[in-house]
Design a protein around this motif. Structure first.
Motif, PDB file in Angstrom:
ATOM      1  N   ALA A 106       0.847  -1.201   0.000  1.00 35.25           N
ATOM      2  CA  ALA A 106       0.000   0.000   0.000  1.00 35.25           C
ATOM      3  C   ALA A 106       0.881   1.249   0.000  1.00 35.25           C
ATOM      4  CB  ALA A 106      -0.925  -0.008   1.217  1.00 35.25           C
ATOM      5  N   ASP A 120      -0.564  -1.207  -4.381  1.00 37.10           N
ATOM      6  CA  ASP A 120      -1.930  -0.746  -4.169  1.00 37.10           C
ATOM      7  C   ASP A 120      -1.841   0.768  -4.150  1.00 37.10           C
ATOM      8  OD1 ASP A 120      -4.531  -0.193  -3.045  1.00 37.10           O
ATOM      9  OD2 ASP A 120      -3.549  -0.050  -1.102  1.00 37.10           O
ATOM     10  N   THR A 165      -7.165   1.747  -6.314  1.00 40.52           N
ATOM     11  CA  THR A 165      -8.357   1.889  -5.482  1.00 40.52           C
ATOM     12  C   THR A 165      -8.570   3.387  -5.239  1.00 40.52           C
ATOM     13  OG1 THR A 165      -7.921  -0.273  -4.535  1.00 40.52           O
ATOM     14  CG2 THR A 165      -9.375   1.107  -3.282  1.00 40.52           C
ATOM     15  N   ARG A 184     -14.659  -2.756  -5.061  1.00 42.49           N
ATOM     16  CA  ARG A 184     -14.398  -2.769  -3.626  1.00 42.49           C
ATOM     17  C   ARG A 184     -15.733  -3.013  -2.925  1.00 42.49           C
ATOM     18  NH1 ARG A 184     -11.039   1.517   0.032  1.00 42.49           N
ATOM     19  NH2 ARG A 184     -11.554   0.628   2.052  1.00 42.49           N
ATOM     20  N   HIS A 221     -11.226  -3.738   2.005  1.00 44.96           N
ATOM     21  CA  HIS A 221     -10.194  -3.247   2.923  1.00 44.96           C
ATOM     22  C   HIS A 221     -10.962  -2.695   4.110  1.00 44.96           C
ATOM     23  CE1 HIS A 221      -6.702  -1.385   4.667  1.00 44.96           C
ATOM     24  NE2 HIS A 221      -7.371  -0.247   4.727  1.00 44.96           N
ATOM     25  N   GLN A 250      -4.541  -0.962  11.376  1.00 43.97           N
ATOM     26  CA  GLN A 250      -4.109  -1.277  12.755  1.00 43.97           C
ATOM     27  C   GLN A 250      -5.111  -2.234  13.415  1.00 43.97           C
ATOM     28  OE1 GLN A 250      -1.443  -1.279  14.088  1.00 43.97           O
ATOM     29  NE2 GLN A 250      -1.699  -1.359  16.254  1.00 43.97           N
ATOM     30  N   GLY A 296      -5.482  -4.546   3.336  1.00 47.50           N
ATOM     31  CA  GLY A 296      -4.373  -4.511   4.298  1.00 47.50           C
ATOM     32  C   GLY A 296      -4.935  -4.375   5.697  1.00 47.50           C
ATOM     33  N   GLY A 297      -4.240  -3.621   6.521  1.00 47.53           N
ATOM     34  CA  GLY A 297      -4.773  -3.338   7.856  1.00 47.53           C
ATOM     35  C   GLY A 297      -4.136  -4.131   8.981  1.00 47.53           C
ATOM     36  N   PRO A 322      -0.853  -4.851   2.449  1.00 50.70           N
ATOM     37  CA  PRO A 322      -0.355  -4.270   3.695  1.00 50.70           C
ATOM     38  C   PRO A 322       0.471  -3.012   3.460  1.00 50.70           C
ATOM     39  CG  PRO A 322       0.989  -6.127   3.034  1.00 50.70           C
ATOM     40  CD  PRO A 322      -0.109  -6.037   2.032  1.00 50.70           C
ATOM     41  N   ARG A 369       1.141  -0.555   6.724  1.00 55.26           N
ATOM     42  CA  ARG A 369       1.688  -0.397   8.076  1.00 55.26           C
ATOM     43  C   ARG A 369       2.542  -1.591   8.517  1.00 55.26           C
ATOM     44  NH1 ARG A 369      -0.667   2.731  11.861  1.00 55.26           N
ATOM     45  NH2 ARG A 369      -2.583   2.786  10.626  1.00 55.26           N
TER      46      ARG A 369
HETATM   47  N1  PLP Z   1      -5.542  -0.768   1.016  1.00 52.07           N
HETATM   48  C1  PLP Z   1      -6.339   0.317   1.043  1.00 52.07           C
HETATM   49  C2  PLP Z   1      -7.418   0.447   0.049  1.00 52.07           C
HETATM   50  C3  PLP Z   1      -6.144   1.317   2.007  1.00 52.07           C
HETATM   51  O1  PLP Z   1      -6.918   2.399   2.037  1.00 52.07           O
HETATM   52  C4  PLP Z   1      -5.100   1.134   2.944  1.00 52.07           C
HETATM   53  C5  PLP Z   1      -4.899   2.120   4.025  1.00 52.07           C
HETATM   54  O2  PLP Z   1      -5.773   2.587   4.672  1.00 52.07           O
HETATM   55  C6  PLP Z   1      -4.297  -0.002   2.877  1.00 52.07           C
HETATM   56  C7  PLP Z   1      -4.538  -0.935   1.900  1.00 52.07           C
HETATM   57  C8  PLP Z   1      -3.166  -0.234   3.832  1.00 52.07           C
HETATM   58  O3  PLP Z   1      -3.556  -0.297   5.151  1.00 52.07           O
HETATM   59  P1  PLP Z   1      -2.485  -0.657   6.273  1.00 52.07           P
HETATM   60  O4  PLP Z   1      -1.396   0.322   6.175  1.00 52.07           O
HETATM   61  O5  PLP Z   1      -3.232  -0.554   7.540  1.00 52.07           O
HETATM   62  O6  PLP Z   1      -2.022  -2.047   6.009  1.00 52.07           O
END
Ligand code: PLP
Length: 434
Positions: free
Chosen positions: A65, A86, A109, A156, A206, A210, A246-247, A290, A292
């Motif tokens: 991401a 991404d 996205t 999405r 998504h 966190q 991600g997340g 991912p 974070r």
């Molecule tokens: N994918 C999408 C569509 C997002 O908006 C984000 C971030 O908010 C991510 C992936 C990555 O999230 P993270 O950094 O929590 O893994």
């Protein structure tokens, strides 16, 4: 080792080290504020996540991401590791192509794409992850009458689950602005299927950032797979990929639960296996996005203490950074562990608040922390600042954005120049008659 962080250490001088580099020396040579990223740590995190999702009976692709950290050097490391991208804007598409990714490795996205961004993605052959039926209609309108290639699309989905995270980081609640709900999903795919200029390739979700509860992925994946099965059954669509987003959360403070990447994978694959069997699906490729998890703990932010101030209520340590340099504490009340780089082996002696240098009362980087006795000139370090750190930096209060370095094996290399006054005024136009 600082807490659970094996890539940080304290040397014989009592200084904090990252990637074998003394942070006090770095701050002296390059100035502060300074973002410092450990290259090996990024590779380790990528390896951990990749192996957790591999050998599960599906092809797996990591689409890093870009929004988390867009330093070119870091993007290049991910490209070399085999990650796709991404992305959320034309700028991010351009930077992905600039560093050498192929269009088919990129997924675009974003919930408010402009016509120009959509057209650019179609022309380049980048997959467009549509956020709504309205966006699908716009895509059709933008392409109609134009001699453009077949647009590659996915939708999405908003699975309507609570990711149990900070409200600003939840993106898959039923009232969120993102994605297509279950009820509209079939309509959206039907409408896409009717247009021969579109190639339907996948489905996406998504649910937030966190996230420290793998169970919410299982729940959301199950809802996503219900839609995948319906698409197969009612429209005969076999999707090429399922993107779980991600997340994946990290341990910012000692009280946070550590979640091994395999726990996330263990939560989702049984759900996918079950649907594949039950609905007779062709095995899709699994994407994850991912940000974070891959970059957050690779990076620390070095700041220098300008001033130490005691009031009857608190002791403030005033550093040379604020939410212009690291927005997360002010934006999300985020917690970043603090270390005093030049006193890294000293005992905690007092409770202090690390205050930013921006003229806003919300500009506090860390509240009420037990730290060694700090004096002017000390180097205060905020840990785990690799995700949503430098990318969110601004020039607020007319301060230049910081520099960044990459360290590895005891060496460092500059990856971003510190801005100067010239950078601050470079976009400004002074009308001659003023
Ligand atoms: N994918 C999408 C569509 C997002 O908006 C984000 C971030 O908010 C991510 C992936 C990555 O999230 P993270 O950094 O929590 O893994």
């Amino acid at each position: 080792m600082i807490g659970h962080r094996t890539h940080l250490s304290v040397n014989e001088k009592g200084h904090l080290e990252i990637g074998g580099v003394d942070t006090v020396v770095l701050a002296g040579e390059l100035g502060t504020p300074l973002y410092v990223t450990d290259e090996d740590r990024i590779r380790t995190r990528y390896g951990e996540l990749h192996s957790a999702f591999s050998c599960r009976g599906y092809g797996v692709k990591i689409k890093y991401a870009y929004k988390a950290n867009t330093s070119l050097a870091i993007l290049k490391i991910f490209q070399n590791l085999g990650a796709g991208a991404d992305v959320l804007s034309e700028g991010e598409i351009r930077v992905a192509l600039y560093i050498g990714l192929k269009p088919e490795e990129i997924i675009f996205t974003g919930n408010n794409k402009t016509d120009e961004e959509i057209l650019y993605a179609v022309q380049k052959g980048v997959l467009i992850n549509l956020d709504s039926i309205h966006e699908l209609e716009r895509l059709k309108r933008i392409c109609s009458g134009r001699d453009v290639r077949r647009a590659r699309v996915s939708f999405r989905i908003n699975p309507a689950v609570s990711p149990k995270t900070h409200p600003y980081l939840a993106t898959g609640l039923k009232e969120s602005k993102f994605g297509v709900g279950h009820k509209e999903a079939l309509k959206a795919y039907t409408s896409a299927q009717e247009d021969r200029n579109l190639s339907i390739e996948g489905i996406h979700m998504h649910i937030g950032s966190q996230i420290l509860d793998p169970g919410v992925y299982a729940e959301a994946t199950s809802r996503l797979l219900d839609i995948v099965c319906e698409l197969k059954e009612k429209l005969g669509i076999d999707l090429k990929f399922i993107d779980l987003g991600g997340g994946f959360g990290i341990k910012y403070q000692e009280s946070d639960r550590y979640i091994a990447p395999s726990e996330f994978a263990d939560a989702v694959f049984p759900v996918i296996d079950n649907a594949v069997e039950r609905c007779g699906l062709k095995r899709p490729e699994i994407f994850i996005e991912p940000g974070r998890f891959l970059v957050a703990d690779s990076t620390i932010l070095l700041t220098r203490v300008n001033t130490v101030k005691e009031t009857p209520f608190k002791k403030f340590i005033g550093v040379d950074s604020g939410f212009n340099t690291l927005a997360r504490p002010a934006l999300y009340n985020a917690y970043h562990e603090v270390v005093v780089a030049n006193r890294a082996n000293e005992e905690a002696r007092e409770v202090v608040t690390i205050a930013g240098n921006i003229c806003e009362s919300g500009d506090i980087l860390a509240h009420d922390r037990s730290l060694p006795k700090i004096v002017e000139g000390d180097i205060v370090v905020l840990l785990d600042t690799g995700a949503y750190g430098l990318v969110m930096a601004s020039q607020y209060n007319f301060r230049p954005r910081p520099a960044a370095v990459l360290v590895s094996g005891g060496r460092w290399v500059l990856i971003r120049k510190r801005e100067t006054f010239d950078d601050l005024i470079s976009g400004e136009i002074l009308p001659p008659d003023l």
